[in-house]
Design an enzyme around this catalytic site. Structure first.
Site, mmCIF file in Angstrom:
data_model
loop_
_atom_site.group_PDB
_atom_site.id
_atom_site.type_symbol
_atom_site.label_atom_id
_atom_site.label_comp_id
_atom_site.label_asym_id
_atom_site.label_seq_id
_atom_site.Cartn_x
_atom_site.Cartn_y
_atom_site.Cartn_z
ATOM 1 N N VAL A 14 0.834 -1.211 0.000
ATOM 2 C CA VAL A 14 0.000 0.000 0.000
ATOM 3 C C VAL A 14 0.868 1.261 0.000
ATOM 4 O O VAL A 14 0.578 2.235 -0.702
ATOM 5 C CB VAL A 14 -0.982 -0.005 1.203
ATOM 6 C CG1 VAL A 14 -1.823 1.265 1.221
ATOM 7 C CG2 VAL A 14 -1.877 -1.234 1.140
ATOM 8 N N LYS A 105 -6.693 -1.171 9.468
ATOM 9 C CA LYS A 105 -8.004 -1.500 10.069
ATOM 10 C C LYS A 105 -7.886 -2.131 11.439
ATOM 11 O O LYS A 105 -8.706 -1.901 12.303
ATOM 12 C CB LYS A 105 -8.826 -2.396 9.148
ATOM 13 C CG LYS A 105 -8.121 -3.651 8.673
ATOM 14 C CD LYS A 105 -7.672 -3.488 7.266
ATOM 15 C CE LYS A 105 -6.646 -4.537 6.903
ATOM 16 N NZ LYS A 105 -6.304 -4.490 5.500
ATOM 17 N N GLU A 129 -10.148 6.236 5.288
ATOM 18 C CA GLU A 129 -10.912 5.654 4.167
ATOM 19 C C GLU A 129 -10.317 4.323 3.703
ATOM 20 O O GLU A 129 -11.020 3.376 3.366
ATOM 21 C CB GLU A 129 -10.937 6.651 3.001
ATOM 22 C CG GLU A 129 -11.721 6.196 1.798
ATOM 23 C CD GLU A 129 -13.207 6.083 2.076
ATOM 24 O OE1 GLU A 129 -13.861 7.115 2.220
ATOM 25 O OE2 GLU A 129 -13.714 4.942 2.166
ATOM 26 N N ASP A 201 -9.816 -9.847 9.370
ATOM 27 C CA ASP A 201 -9.759 -8.616 8.581
ATOM 28 C C ASP A 201 -11.180 -8.082 8.323
ATOM 29 O O ASP A 201 -11.449 -6.898 8.512
ATOM 30 C CB ASP A 201 -9.029 -8.923 7.263
ATOM 31 C CG ASP A 201 -8.970 -7.733 6.328
ATOM 32 O OD1 ASP A 201 -8.057 -6.913 6.476
ATOM 33 O OD2 ASP A 201 -9.847 -7.631 5.449
ATOM 34 N N LYS A 205 -13.078 -4.578 9.782
ATOM 35 C CA LYS A 205 -13.740 -3.619 8.903
ATOM 36 C C LYS A 205 -15.224 -3.479 9.274
ATOM 37 O O LYS A 205 -15.771 -2.375 9.276
ATOM 38 C CB LYS A 205 -13.603 -4.058 7.445
ATOM 39 C CG LYS A 205 -12.153 -3.989 6.927
ATOM 40 C CD LYS A 205 -12.013 -4.709 5.598
ATOM 41 C CE LYS A 205 -10.594 -4.681 5.060
ATOM 42 N NZ LYS A 205 -10.395 -5.604 3.929
ATOM 43 N N GLY A 303 -5.119 -4.292 -2.875
ATOM 44 C CA GLY A 303 -4.114 -4.044 -3.919
ATOM 45 C C GLY A 303 -3.498 -2.663 -3.775
ATOM 46 O O GLY A 303 -4.054 -1.767 -3.123
HETATM 47 N N1 HSE Z 1 -6.126 -8.358 2.988
HETATM 48 C C1 HSE Z 1 -7.134 -7.383 2.724
HETATM 49 C C2 HSE Z 1 -8.127 -7.985 1.778
HETATM 50 C C3 HSE Z 1 -6.494 -6.166 2.108
HETATM 51 O O1 HSE Z 1 -7.860 -9.064 1.238
HETATM 52 O O2 HSE Z 1 -9.192 -7.424 1.585
HETATM 53 C C4 HSE Z 1 -7.399 -4.984 2.082
HETATM 54 O O3 HSE Z 1 -7.825 -4.611 3.356
#
Ligand code: HSE
Length: 427
Positions: A14, A105, A129, A201, A205, A303
């Site tokens: 990133v 996150k 964001e 993850d 989120k 990505g």
């Molecule tokens: N590892 C996370 C995904 C990256 O696959 O969505 C983006 O947050």
């Protein structure tokens, strides 16, 4: 023209994407935004990585103190990931009054209250964001675009890695371990792949998104979580025959007052549901607002450039807006008093079990389901060996706890070898 100094902490996937966008669009932002975004320094221990991107040696720092004490740095972009040292670095930047933009996150979900308190003390900006749904502007939508609405539900595919894996398992019949390697090579997966495949993850989120959508803190501890590592290829294939696609869904629901439901788990969705068409590393979030009705946002959820796009958009927002904007709810560590988190949620269920091919087996199973007031919508017996057969049933809507209790009883029948899988059916 105003010059705004940016520091990037970490040149991973990133960070590199963010630097590339800032470098390649510098002239474009001068022209369209009337600002000059100058990358003053990067914090990266791997000097070669920075040099390969064309960053001058004198702009490469090895110590956070150099970044914080640099008066030319106005905005600190944190793209290191994980809690420490990212948390200490972000707090140091906020304490010194610098604006922070982050894609982190896990840090945000676990320490948002602490970061926001620090930002408020120095009136520093705090933007995130890129923490949710990659390049899709979901945070700005929730904060600025949907304020008129009571949002009753949010259903999303918010992890690119698992969506990529499930898509390729369905298309090619490939095993998830094999496809996970490709997701890592493409820069979608987290450093520890368990964060993706075990649903952490997506849970981070969902905690952030539901807090914004429902205007109250939805802490991680109140998000139910299941990942995809136990998913069998047969279930994807049987689901396909029944008209379903398997997705890792993140679901948030709100009654408009005190009751909230937040859960991440694999689920079948009907092939004609809008989320069924979201494939590969694409993400989507489907929102239901009381005034606007249904909205769906769709785009790349992971990505370098998609996530970099969200970071740079925050940088531009911060550089062009004088006053920082914080969450509009009471941002505490735990949930507010009086909020009730629903754990016995309602869904439909796909259950696959292996049973002896004998008279009376299904009667016993049906008896157990009836006892728990579970109604069968579909029932299929597949070809098996002469001794045992796979049986699949799909229920009408029922409750989580009834299904768990009924499945335990079914598994204990002497004519049932095992209950192979239980998958919720949504949408
Ligand atoms: N590892 C996370 C995904 C990256 O696959 O969505 C983006 O947050």
């Amino acid at each position: 023209m105003k010059t705004v100094g940016v520091a990037i902490l970490g040149l991973g996937v990133v960070g590199s994407g963010t630097y590339t966008i800032l470098r390649d669009h510098r002239e474009f932002y001068r022209r369209t935004q009337d600002i000059d975004l100058s990358v003053e320094c990067v914090l990266e221990i791997n000097k070669q990585k920075a040099l390969a991107l064309g960053i001058e040696e004198n702009r490469i720092c090895g110590d956070i103190a150099e970044v914080i004490s640099n008066p030319a740095v106005d905005i600190v972009v944190e793209v290191i990931g994980g809690v420490e040292p990212a948390r200490s670095f972000v707090l140091a930047a906020l304490h010194s009054g610098k604006t922070v933009v982050t894609s982190n996150k896990e840090l945000f979900c676990k320490h948002w209250h602490e970061l926001e308190a620090a930002a408020r003390r120095t009136n520093a900006g705090l933007y995130f964001e890129a923490s949710c749904v990659g390049g899709v502007p979901i945070i700005r939508t929730l904060i600025d675009g949907m304020q008129a609405n009571v949002i009753h539900s949010l259903t999303g595919i918010i992890n690119g890695t698992t969506n990529y894996i499930l898509t390729r398992m369905a298309r090619e019949g490939a095993g998830y371990a094999e496809v996970l390697k490709d997701a890592q090579a493409l820069g979608y997966a987290e450093a520890n792949p368990s964060a993706d495949v075990d649903g952490y993850d997506a849970a981070y989120k969902l905690s952030i998104l539901s807090s914004l959508a429902f205007h109250t803190k939805v802490p991680l501890e109140n998000v139910y979580r299941e990942g995809i590592s136990h998913i069998a290829l047969q279930d994807i294939a049987y689901g396909d025959e029944l008209g379903y696609v398997l997705k890792l869904l993140a679901i948030g629901k709100f009654d408009g007052h005190k009751c909230i439901e937040a859960r991440v788990h694999p689920a079948f969705v009907r092939k004609d549901h809008p989320l069924a068409a979201v494939n590969d590393s694409f993400n989507a979030v489907y929102l239901q607002g009381d005034s606007v009705g249904d909205i769906m946002l769709y785009g790349r959820g992971a990505g370098a450039l998609p996530t970099g796009s969200a970071i740079v958009s925050d940088v531009i927002y911060a550089a062009t807006h004088g006053e920082a904007k914080y969450s509009g709810f009471k941002n505490t560590e735990h949930a507010e008093a009086g909020i009730r988190f629903v754990t016995d949620f309602k869904s439909r269920y796909y259950v696959r079990f292996t049973a002896k091919d004998r008279a009376g087996v299904l009667a016993k199973v049906a008896g157990i389901l009836a006892k728990y007031n579970i109604s069968i919508a579909e029932l299929v017996q597949k070809d098996g060996s002469s001794e045992s057969v796979p049986i699949i049933l799909v229920t009408h809507e029922t409750t989580e706890l009834s299904v768990r209790a009924a499945v335990e009883k079914i598994a204990a029948l002497d004519t049932v070898e095992q209950v192979d899988s239980v998958i919720r059916v949504e949408g």
